[in-house]
Each structure stands twice: as structure tokens, then as C-alpha cells.
Design a protein around this motif. Structure first.
Motif, PDB file in Angstrom:
ATOM      1  N   ILE A 147     -10.662 -48.763  -4.973  1.00 42.61           N
ATOM      2  CA  ILE A 147     -11.612 -48.495  -6.066  1.00 42.61           C
ATOM      3  C   ILE A 147     -11.112 -47.330  -6.916  1.00 42.61           C
ATOM      4  N   ARG A 148     -10.647 -46.266  -6.274  1.00 44.90           N
ATOM      5  CA  ARG A 148     -10.149 -45.106  -7.015  1.00 44.90           C
ATOM      6  C   ARG A 148      -8.912 -45.460  -7.838  1.00 44.90           C
ATOM      7  N   SER A 149      -8.039 -46.313  -7.254  1.00 45.59           N
ATOM      8  CA  SER A 149      -6.799 -46.657  -7.959  1.00 45.59           C
ATOM      9  C   SER A 149      -7.051 -47.483  -9.210  1.00 45.59           C
ATOM     10  N   LEU A 150      -8.185 -48.158  -9.259  1.00 46.05           N
ATOM     11  CA  LEU A 150      -8.495 -49.031 -10.390  1.00 46.05           C
ATOM     12  C   LEU A 150      -9.474 -48.399 -11.378  1.00 46.05           C
ATOM     13  N   THR A 151      -9.932 -47.184 -11.064  1.00 44.44           N
ATOM     14  CA  THR A 151     -10.904 -46.498 -11.919  1.00 44.44           C
ATOM     15  C   THR A 151     -10.452 -45.059 -12.139  1.00 44.44           C
ATOM     16  N   THR A 152     -11.322 -44.281 -12.762  1.00 46.55           N
ATOM     17  CA  THR A 152     -11.039 -42.859 -12.975  1.00 46.55           C
ATOM     18  C   THR A 152     -11.767 -41.982 -11.962  1.00 46.55           C
ATOM     19  N   ILE A 153     -12.303 -42.583 -10.920  1.00 50.08           N
ATOM     20  CA  ILE A 153     -13.020 -41.822  -9.892  1.00 50.08           C
ATOM     21  C   ILE A 153     -12.046 -40.921  -9.151  1.00 50.08           C
ATOM     22  N   GLY A 154     -12.391 -39.642  -9.037  1.00 53.87           N
ATOM     23  CA  GLY A 154     -11.524 -38.671  -8.373  1.00 53.87           C
ATOM     24  C   GLY A 154     -11.641 -38.717  -6.861  1.00 53.87           C
ATOM     25  N   PRO A 155     -10.780 -37.977  -6.154  1.00 54.08           N
ATOM     26  CA  PRO A 155     -10.738 -38.006  -4.683  1.00 54.08           C
ATOM     27  C   PRO A 155     -12.058 -37.665  -4.008  1.00 54.08           C
ATOM     28  N   THR A 156     -12.821 -36.728  -4.591  1.00 56.67           N
ATOM     29  CA  THR A 156     -14.079 -36.326  -3.968  1.00 56.67           C
ATOM     30  C   THR A 156     -15.299 -36.727  -4.791  1.00 56.67           C
ATOM     31  N   ASP A 157     -15.108 -37.521  -5.837  1.00 62.42           N
ATOM     32  CA  ASP A 157     -16.251 -37.999  -6.633  1.00 62.42           C
ATOM     33  C   ASP A 157     -17.028 -39.041  -5.833  1.00 62.42           C
ATOM     34  N   HIS A 158     -18.354 -39.023  -6.003  1.00 69.37           N
ATOM     35  CA  HIS A 158     -19.217 -40.010  -5.344  1.00 69.37           C
ATOM     36  C   HIS A 158     -18.900 -40.087  -3.842  1.00 69.37           C
ATOM     37  N   ALA A 159     -18.861 -38.942  -3.219  1.00 67.70           N
ATOM     38  CA  ALA A 159     -18.432 -38.864  -1.819  1.00 67.70           C
ATOM     39  C   ALA A 159     -19.275 -39.737  -0.897  1.00 67.70           C
TER      40      ALA A 159
END
Length: 252
Positions: free
Chosen positions: A162-174
Motif C-alpha cells: 500500500i505504501r509503495s503505491l501511494t504517498t503514505i509514509g512509514p508511520t502514517d495511519h499507524a
């Protein structure tokens, strides 16, 4: 033919750690996990917990050696999917180091999962038939541990993908990421117990992975509440498995 298959399984057990060491040992490609190391993702296990691979490889080698010395009657029907899982695992390790594309890594996990679960299902049927040989014990351990750990690998790869396909960071939406991992691992555990095998090797590996997530949050990310939740989820999953049991497979 049976001894050839046993030899190939033994060889695969040796080749898997060598394939995984392509980058760190020989400087070819990117080390597995380098792209996410040090990012404190709360849905990932503590790096030390990936050492379980050494146990899985040892089980592969032990089974291959035992079957090479005295090939069991069930070697072909069990050995082929186990060999396939090992070869696919080598492919996964190579692509993870040479291609470094998370969605591809994620997709390759599914045939590994299918092959390892198939081997574990066959092992359950052999066990139900009364097999108690040393070769079988190694076979059951290899298929069960690989099934459990690949299930964890699949679960922790969902947020990575999901992170690789979006701009979500490592600790976003933990919390959503952690729950995605935990629920995926739990669902796979229930499916395995109900439809694949009653053996506990799966939960030894899967439990180790979930404990790794708890330890990661206790020791490194500072997200202690997530660590407590992961540990509690692990306890509930193990209690469910031990109290509800599993349907025994029919003899092969």
C-alpha cells in the motif's frame, strides 16, 4: 527418481540462504529489506525475528538428507510442492534484491503460500495415516514453518505494498496499517487450521512473527500501545487455536 527429488530438496535448502545473501555477501543488488530498514514501520517485525529463516532452511536440509538416505513412499506427492515452494522462494529473494519492486515481491508470495500450504496439507494426511518416521518429522516441520512464516510475510507485505503505491509514509495511519497486518495474519491462521493442517508448526512461525511486531514497537518505534495490542492479539490467536483445536485430516 525419488532420490533425485530428495537431492533437489536438499540442494534447495542450501540454495535459499545463498540466494538471500546475494547482495550482502557478494555485493550484487540491494539487500532484502534495505528499502524499509530504519523507518520504524509499526506493522513490521523486529529485524532479528527474520532469523527464523535459518530454522526453515535447516528443516529443508534435514528432510532432504533424511529422504535421500531412505526415501519414504510418500516422497513424490509431498516433495514436489515443497520443492516448488523452495524454488519460488529463491525467485522471491532474487527479485527482492535485483528488481526491488514491492508489488512484484507481494505477488510472488502467493504461489509460495499455495505451494507450502499444499505440502502442509499432504503432510497432515500422511500424519493421519500413522506415519512417524524421522523424515516425516522433518517434512512436517519444514512445510509447517514455511507455511506460517510465509503467511506472516504476506500479512506484513500488505501495508508495504500500500505504501509503495501511494504517498503514505512509514508511520502514517499507524493503527489501520497494524490492524491490516494483524487481521490478515489471523485470517490466514484460521483458514490454515480449518482447511490445511492441525499441526502447530504453523503457529510457531506465525506466532514468532507477531511477537516480532510487538517487540519492534516495544523496543524501537516507541509505539508501546501497538506493541501491547499485537501481543494481546497473538495470545488470543494462540488460545483460540489450542482450545478450539483443528479438524484432523483424513489418511492419505
Amino acid at each position: 527418481m525419488a532420490r533425485l527429488l530428495a537431492f533437489l530438496i536438499l540442494l534447495t535448502g542450501i540454495a535459499q540462504p545463498l540466494a538471500g545473501a546475494l547482495a550482502p555477501a557478494f555485493g550484487i543488488g540491494t539487500p532484502i529489506g534495505a528499502a524499509t530498514s530504519g523507518q520504524d514501520m509499526p506493522d513490521q517485525p523486529l529485524p532479528a525475528f527474520f532469523s527464523i529463516w535459518s530454522v526453515i532452511f535447516a528443516a529443508y536440509i534435514a528432510f532432504g538428507a533424511a529422504a535421500l538416505i531412505r526415501p519414504p513412499a510418500w516422497l513424490t506427492r509431498f516433495g514436489l510442492p515443497l520443492l516448488a515452494a523452495g524454488l519460488l522462494n529463491i525467485l522471491w529473494m532474487l527479485t527482492a534484491q535485483l528488481v526491488v519492486y514491492q508489488p512484484l515481491d507481494f505477488l510472488i508470495l502467493f504461489p509460495i503460500l499455495a505451494a507450502s500450504w499444499t505440502a502442509a496439507r499432504i503432510a497432515a494426511r500422511i500424519n493421519a495415516g500413522g506415519e512417524r518416521s524421522l523424515a516425516f518429522r522433518f517434512a512436517e516441520a519444514a512445510s509447517g514453518l514455511l507455511s506460517g512464516w510465509i503467511s506472516v510475510a504476506t500479512a506484513i507485505s500488505v501495508p508495504l505494498t500500500i505504501r509503495s503505491l501511494t504517498t503514505i509514509g512509514p508511520t502514517d495511519h499507524a493503527w489501520p496499517m497494524v490492524w491490516t497486518t494483524l487481521l490478515t495474519a489471523g485470517a490466514l491462521g484460521v483458514l490454515y487450521t480449518r482447511f490445511i493442517s492441525p499441526a502447530l508448526w504453523f503457529f510457531a512461525a506465525a506466532g514468532w512473527g507477531l511477537l516480532g511486531i510487538a517487540m519492534h514497537n516495544w523496543l524501537e518505534t516507541g509505539m508501546h500501545l501497538i506493541g501491547h495490542v499485537a501481543a494481546g492479539y497473538l495470545v488470543l490467536l494462540l488460545v483460540w487455536r489450542l482450545t478450539r483445536g483443528a479438524n484432523l485430516a483424513k489418511p492419505a
